[in-house]
Design an enzyme around this catalytic site. Structure first.
Site, PDB file in Angstrom:
ATOM      1  N   CYS A  91      -1.366   5.049  -9.804  1.00  0.00           N
ATOM      2  CA  CYS A  91      -0.467   6.164  -9.480  1.00  0.00           C
ATOM      3  C   CYS A  91      -0.565   7.186 -10.545  1.00  0.00           C
ATOM      4  O   CYS A  91      -0.088   8.379 -10.436  1.00  0.00           O
ATOM      5  CB  CYS A  91       1.003   5.875  -9.336  1.00  0.00           C
ATOM      6  SG  CYS A  91       1.378   4.702  -8.258  1.00  0.00           S
ATOM      7  N   HIS A 109       8.051   5.410  -7.891  1.00  0.00           N
ATOM      8  CA  HIS A 109       7.282   5.274  -6.682  1.00  0.00           C
ATOM      9  C   HIS A 109       7.764   3.690  -6.097  1.00  0.00           C
ATOM     10  O   HIS A 109       7.560   2.946  -6.895  1.00  0.00           O
ATOM     11  CB  HIS A 109       5.945   5.107  -6.897  1.00  0.00           C
ATOM     12  CG  HIS A 109       5.071   4.647  -5.810  1.00  0.00           C
ATOM     13  ND1 HIS A 109       5.201   5.051  -4.477  1.00  0.00           N
ATOM     14  CD2 HIS A 109       3.955   3.700  -5.742  1.00  0.00           C
ATOM     15  CE1 HIS A 109       4.392   4.459  -3.703  1.00  0.00           C
ATOM     16  NE2 HIS A 109       3.694   3.653  -4.443  1.00  0.00           N
ATOM     17  N   HIS A 111       8.022   1.118  -2.575  1.00  0.00           N
ATOM     18  CA  HIS A 111       7.608   0.561  -1.265  1.00  0.00           C
ATOM     19  C   HIS A 111       8.801   0.346  -0.242  1.00  0.00           C
ATOM     20  O   HIS A 111       8.724  -0.634   0.398  1.00  0.00           O
ATOM     21  CB  HIS A 111       6.612  -0.422  -1.298  1.00  0.00           C
ATOM     22  CG  HIS A 111       5.076  -0.091  -1.828  1.00  0.00           C
ATOM     23  ND1 HIS A 111       4.094  -1.079  -1.978  1.00  0.00           N
ATOM     24  CD2 HIS A 111       4.630   1.084  -2.327  1.00  0.00           C
ATOM     25  CE1 HIS A 111       3.107  -0.523  -2.493  1.00  0.00           C
ATOM     26  NE2 HIS A 111       3.261   0.829  -2.703  1.00  0.00           N
ATOM     27  N   GLU A 132      27.962  12.645   2.928  1.00  0.00           N
ATOM     28  CA  GLU A 132      28.509  12.882   1.611  1.00  0.00           C
ATOM     29  C   GLU A 132      27.287  12.825   0.655  1.00  0.00           C
ATOM     30  O   GLU A 132      27.432  13.496  -0.446  1.00  0.00           O
ATOM     31  CB  GLU A 132      29.589  11.925   1.535  1.00  0.00           C
ATOM     32  CG  GLU A 132      30.243  12.179   0.078  1.00  0.00           C
ATOM     33  CD  GLU A 132      30.998  13.372  -0.127  1.00  0.00           C
ATOM     34  OE1 GLU A 132      31.175  14.380   0.815  1.00  0.00           O
ATOM     35  OE2 GLU A 132      31.427  13.906  -1.222  1.00  0.00           O
ATOM     36  N   HIS A 194       3.646   3.766   3.833  1.00  0.00           N
ATOM     37  CA  HIS A 194       3.269   3.341   2.373  1.00  0.00           C
ATOM     38  C   HIS A 194       4.945   3.161   1.621  1.00  0.00           C
ATOM     39  O   HIS A 194       4.987   2.174   1.063  1.00  0.00           O
ATOM     40  CB  HIS A 194       2.499   4.087   1.751  1.00  0.00           C
ATOM     41  CG  HIS A 194       2.046   3.846   0.197  1.00  0.00           C
ATOM     42  ND1 HIS A 194       0.852   4.393  -0.398  1.00  0.00           N
ATOM     43  CD2 HIS A 194       2.750   3.274  -0.755  1.00  0.00           C
ATOM     44  CE1 HIS A 194       0.969   3.945  -1.715  1.00  0.00           C
ATOM     45  NE2 HIS A 194       1.973   3.355  -1.985  1.00  0.00           N
TER      46      HIS A 194
HETATM   47  C1  LIG Z   1       0.404  -3.660  -3.225  1.00  0.00           C
HETATM   48  S1  LIG Z   1      -0.688  -2.871  -3.825  1.00  0.00           S
HETATM   49  C2  LIG Z   1      -0.133  -1.208  -4.264  1.00  0.00           C
HETATM   50  C3  LIG Z   1      -0.950  -0.158  -4.878  1.00  0.00           C
HETATM   51  O1  LIG Z   1      -2.041   0.119  -4.407  1.00  0.00           O
HETATM   52  C4  LIG Z   1       0.105   1.061  -5.038  1.00  0.00           C
HETATM   53  O2  LIG Z   1       0.356   1.514  -3.861  1.00  0.00           O
HETATM   54  C5  LIG Z   1       1.034   0.926  -5.947  1.00  0.00           C
HETATM   55  O3  LIG Z   1       2.254   1.190  -5.599  1.00  0.00           O
HETATM   56  C6  LIG Z   1       0.978   0.541  -7.257  1.00  0.00           C
HETATM   57  O4  LIG Z   1      -0.102   0.545  -7.621  1.00  0.00           O
HETATM   58  P1  LIG Z   1      -0.281   0.093  -9.434  1.00  0.00           P
HETATM   59  O5  LIG Z   1      -1.749   0.369  -9.571  1.00  0.00           O
HETATM   60  O6  LIG Z   1      -0.151  -1.283  -9.465  1.00  0.00           O
HETATM   61  O7  LIG Z   1       0.735   0.753 -10.133  1.00  0.00           O
HETATM   62 ZN   LIG Z   2       2.237   2.234  -3.725  1.00  0.00          ZN
END
Ligand SMILES: CSC[C@@H](O)[C@@H](O)C(=O)COP(=O)(O)O
Ligand SMILES: [Zn+2]
Length: 234
Positions: A91, A109, A111, A132, A194
């Site tokens: 990232c 970041h 998921h 709210e 994602h």
């Molecule tokens: C489950 S692999 C996920 C990665 O490709 C990416 O999307 C992520 O969120 C984290 O990447 P990282 O390189 O471990 O910091």
């Molecule tokens: Zn990710």
């Protein structure tokens, strides 16, 4: 030269400790499981950026695992600390773009399942009003006296743009930058199928924004299931 002094501190609010403790918390919430997700913090005083390594279990991170980049330098990758045998988060190009061009002090970041599901319920923009919790999120308005941004009101609409995912994380950078230019007062972008990127001027603010958004995304999914529109028309 491991430069451990940059990451080892008794202060629980030290950026290196915050990256580790929040990564553990976010794992518990299923936002960052199976190595997914990442947190980056730019120290306000020094301008140093603390980043997690790539592909490791984020809930097990130790301060010594963190990279430190010089956020004061015009060059992108000036390493102040580079742990042996580890690779910078995928990232990083996105984090650097947000630090350098959009004044972010911290980026989260995740998921989050709520983020992934919501990205499948809306086309280009997630919208929600009259709840709210949106009052914890920044608006386009600024305080006339301080010039600082003020938060949304109950009757405002929170909007979060959605971009499509790509095979590689770095390929998201341009799309995210475009959305930040289009929504300069925003603090988040959803990435379809994602997750989400959320940022703020500090890690405290970014955490509050991320939690509030996730709560609202969770509500929105349930509202959809119940046939309740997420934007209330008066
Ligand atoms: C489950 S692999 C996920 C990665 O490709 C990416 O999307 C992520 O969120 C984290 O990447 P990282 O390189 O471990 O910091
Ligand atoms: Zn990710």
């Amino acid at each position: 030269m491991m430069q451990d002094h940059l990451v080892v501190s008794d202060d629980s609010n030290h950026p290196a400790n915050m990256v580790c403790s929040l990564s553990r918390q976010f794992y518990e919430k299923e936002w960052c499981v199976g190595t997914g997700g990442s947190i980056a913090i730019r120290d306000e005083e020094t301008g140093f950026c603390y980043l997690a390594p790539s592909g490791v279990q984020k809930e097990l991170l130790k301060p010594q695992d963190l990279f430190v980049l010089d956020g004061n330098s015009k060059e992108q990758d000036v390493y102040l600390r580079k742990p042996a045998g580890l690779k910078l988060s995928d990232c990083t190009p996105i984090f650097q773009m947000l630090f350098q061009n959009f004044n972010a002090g911290a980026i989260i970041h995740t998921h989050s399942p709520n983020a992934v599901l919501t990205s499948l319920l809306y086309d280009d923009v997630f919208e929600i009003s009259h709840i709210e919790q949106i009052k914890a999120l920044p608006s386009e308005r600024v305080n006339a006296e301080t010039g600082k941004p003020v938060n949304l009101l109950f009757e405002d609409t929170l909007k979060i743009p959605i971009i499509d995912n790509q095979n590689f994380e770095y390929e998201l950078t341009d799309g995210l930058q475009e959305m930040c230019q289009k929504w300069p007062h925003g603090c988040a972008v959803l990435v379809r199928r994602h997750g989400i990127f959320v940022w703020g001027p500090s890690i405290t603010k970014a955490k509050i924004y991320n939690e509030s958004i996730d709560y609202l995304l969770g509500l929105a999914i349930k509202m959809h299931q119940l046939g309740i529109p997420t934007v209330k028309k008066n």
